[in-house]
Design an enzyme around this catalytic site. Structure first.
Site, PDB file in Angstrom:
ATOM      1  CD  GLU A   1      -2.244  -0.882  -6.490  1.00 14.46           C
ATOM      2  OE1 GLU A   1      -2.023  -1.411  -7.598  1.00 14.46           O
ATOM      3  OE2 GLU A   1      -1.986   0.320  -6.245  1.00 14.46           O
TER       4      GLU A   1
ATOM      5  CG  HIS B   1      -7.603   9.523  -5.932  1.00 11.56           C
ATOM      6  ND1 HIS B   1      -7.515   9.276  -7.272  1.00 11.56           N
ATOM      7  CD2 HIS B   1      -6.328   9.510  -5.457  1.00 11.56           C
ATOM      8  CE1 HIS B   1      -6.234   9.137  -7.609  1.00 11.56           C
ATOM      9  NE2 HIS B   1      -5.504   9.261  -6.528  1.00 11.56           N
TER      10      HIS B   1
END
Lengths: 326, 372
Positions: free
Chosen positions: A60, A129
């Site tokens: 990321e 998540h």
């Protein structure tokens, strides 16, 4: 008018932006052939090619760091962070570089980078998540932070974010990806500026402030409250930084009561900023303190517990009762 | 437990060198350079002037005119050699110590002082000289450079007249995740980027063995591109190797890692005290490999410059030092409301609101003053 899901609206919005401006790129993990784990970028690589829809290595910080470099070369990258809880490896590049480099250059540099983050819970996922990390980013000067709540806004706001010359953190309510609405994809202007809030349901007794996934919850609560004879006004903030404080305070001055509703933990959350501002600016109009409805100050729980963690219609109505009890 | 430094190192490291510390030209099978006497004198001038600017900045810090300074002492050849290898179209991403590269790119040395004096955080336009802003967080700029190089690829700016990107970082930075991610990105996208690592042996107080068990240039092979170690105190070798790496990048051969083996002769910054962690003998040994002395010796031996030339350069350096000092002291403090400028490119109502509130607050003092 076309009936679109929120996910498809984002897809159509990005497609439009890519057609309008050859400098717009889409990049992230699995955004190409797969179309993203939520299919938000479905078909874009097929139509715009691998040079413009880039399947990146799985890192990321690398996604945001290279997006900054591409922006320095004149591109407008739209980065997908696959899930909210995966943004933290990129936090340094977002907070330390993306947010601050334009100032460092005394305005010589612009970084039109969009960081898309599916956020929030409610989909029965494993750890990392289902998080709501917006307050980390609203606290970082140099970033704009927005959240869409419905397909119509998703279509327009993603295009506005891409056109904006500032970096934008763009939150997408992942459990609302499959919500449908009629979207007018022919109009290209006359949109509400993306830093403005919208009153999505007028009311007279209590102002509910929400954004992203909680807007729908608040609308449901308002419908239920109507049966009890209470009139709730629901404001979709849409932009968290900058905040459309005028729309918020106008509403609270009219209703005299205010609830802030978000999934993120209440303590130190974005609602704290709202409550403080409203207290400062609407003190003599308030019939009750601003109340906050949100997650407990715990990590997001295992999914079998998430219905207890997430604010729902009952939690909102309970807070409405408390606001009236003062 | 201390790692055995020899583990993982199959062969002793090789070093590209074209000019010995004694000023002798030597050959290398892979790299060579053909410099006119004028060019060599030009490199010597660069080396002397950037050392002089650096010396002046250290003095300015000691006198309280700069908050801090990161000295390049000892690394002049690595920076001038690589910096002079760049074409106008090439782009450079520096750390906060690349004063020599900034010089090669044409950035006014006084502009470098702003962030150390505290009047801005950088404040030059990177596009003006194709020299990006100083990056303080270690290694972050490597990703920016690779992204920029990917943009160059997408612009089709490749081939002989294309644009290569070079990014500077140090030995400590090679431990950062971002640097390793940038190697991966550059490799899989075949980005036209040159990684220029100045291994100055020390990351503040930590010696190289705290960062790596193998010579740094050998890391490249694990990522799938070539790496080479060059004598970082040899301006000829740094120029030759970097020029070749940039050419390869422009021509589509992808990235390369250059490890310029050098030495930080000064402190990490003016806030540091190297006597706490390294021995004087080490410094003395490296002084014998000084990057400027060997060029001077080469010029002398080959009768490419006379004493008048050296005197002229010294005088120019002193004048530059005086000029930098004068303009540093003349640098105005920014206005208080400048805090709110350039945070956003587009209008932002929170900035407007807070700027107005702060202006009103400040105005309150002015009216108090005037009513006295």
């Amino acid at each position: 008018m076309t009936t679109l899901t929120l996910a498809k609206s984002l897809n159509e919005g990005m497609r439009k932006a890519m057609e309008d401006d050859p400098k717009v790129l889409v990049m992230g993990e699995d955004v190409g052939k797969l179309g993203g784990v939520f299919r938000v970028t479905d078909g874009l690589q097929k139509d715009f090619g691998e040079e413009r829809v880039i399947d990146t290595p799985l890192a990321e910080s690398g996604i945001i760091g290279t997006a900054i470099g591409l922006a320095l070369r004149g591109y407008r990258p739209v980065c997908e962070i696959q899930f909210d809880g995966f943004v933290f490896p990129a936090a340094d590049q977002i907070i330390t570089q993306l947010a601050k480099m334009p100032l460092r250059s005394l305005g010589a540099l612009k970084l039109p980078v969009v960081v898309r983050i599916p956020c929030g819970g409610g989909i029965g996922a494993v750890e990392h998540h289902s998080e709501s990390p917006e307050a980390y980013f609203t606290h970082t000067a140099g970033l704009r932070v927005v959240a869409c709540s419905n397909p119509v806004d998703a279509y327009t706001m993603i295009q506005q974010a891409i056109r904006c010359d500032d970096p934008v953190v763009f939150f997408e309510p992942k459990r609302r990806y499959w919500e449908k609405a009629e979207v007018d994809t022919s109009a290209a202007d006359g949109w509400l500026p993306f830093d403005r809030a919208r009153i999505v349901r007028p009311g007279t007794d209590v102002t509910l402030l929400a954004y992203g996934p909680m807007v729908k919850t608040c609308l449901e609560a308002a419908a239920a409250a109507e049966e009890d004879g209470r009139s709730l006004e629901v404001v979709d903030l849409r932009s968290l930084n900058p905040l459309d404080a005028a729309t918020v305070t106008d509403s609270v001055r009219r209703t005299g009561r205010c609830l802030v509703v978000h999934e993120a933990p209440v303590f130190g959350g974005f609602g704290a900023e709202l409550a403080a501002r409203i207290t400062e600016e609407c003190f003599y109009s308030l019939e009750a303190p601003v109340l906050r409805v949100g997650g407990p100050s715990t990590p997001y729980p295992p999914s079998r517990l998430e219905e207890h963690y997430l604010p729902d219609l009952d939690r909102v109505l309970d807070a409405v009762d408390r606001a009236f009890a003062f | 437990m201390t790692a055995d430094a020899s583990r993982g190192a199959q062969a002793p490291p090789e070093l590209v060198q074209l000019l010995t510390p004694e000023g002798e030209r030597v050959e290398h099978p892979d790299y060579d350079i053909d410099l006119t006497p004028e060019e060599v004198r030009g490199l010597y001038r660069d080396l002397v002037l950037v050392r002089r600017v650096d010396l002046e900045a250290v003095a300015l810090q000691r006198q309280g005119e700069l908050g801090i300074w990161a000295s390049l002492l000892g690394q002049e050849a690595a920076q001038i050699g690589s910096g002079r290898a760049l074409t106008d179209a090439d782009m450079a991403f520096p750390t906060y110590r690349e004063h020599g590269v900034a010089w090669c790119r044409g950035v006014d040395p006084v502009n470098l002082l702003g962030l150390f004096r505290g009047v801005n955080h950088g404040g030059w336009d990177p596009a003006e000289h194709n020299f990006h802003l100083y990056t303080i967080v270690i290694g972050s700029q490597t990703l920016h450079a690779v992204g920029y190089a990917m943009g160059v690829q997408r612009d089709g700016a490749v081939g002989e007249d294309g644009a290569a990107t070079i990014v500077y970082f140090g030995d400590g930075a090679t431990s950062q995740g971002d640097v390793n991610e940038s190697f991966i990105w550059a490799s899989v996208f075949n980005a036209p980027v040159v990684f220029f690592c100045q291994n100055n042996q020390w990351a503040i107080s930590e010696p190289l063995e705290k960062q790596s068990r193998i010579p740094l240039y050998r890391r490249a092979s694990g990522f799938g591109f070539p790496g080479v170690r060059v004598d970082g105190n040899d301006v000829f070798a740094c120029l030759a190797v970097t020029r070749q790496a940039l050419k390869n990048a422009r021509e589509g051969q992808g990235p390369m890692l250059i490890e310029a083996f050098t030495y930080r002769m000064g402190a990490h910054t003016t806030s540091d005290d190297p006597t706490r962690y390294r021995v004087q003998d080490e410094l003395e040994a490296w002084k014998l490999k000084d990057p400027i002395e060997r060029v001077r010796a080469y010029l002398f031996k080959n009768q490419l410059a006379d004493q008048a030339f050296f005197d002229k350069i010294d005088a120019e350096a002193d004048e530059l030092g005086r000029d930098v000092r004068r303009r540093c002291l003349a640098m105005p403090d920014p206005e208080p409301l400048a805090i709110f400028d350039h945070v956003y490119a587009e209008p932002h109502r929170l900035m407007d609101e807070e700027r107005a509130a702060f202006a009103a607050y400040l105005a309150g003092f002015e009216s108090e003053e005037s009513s006295r």
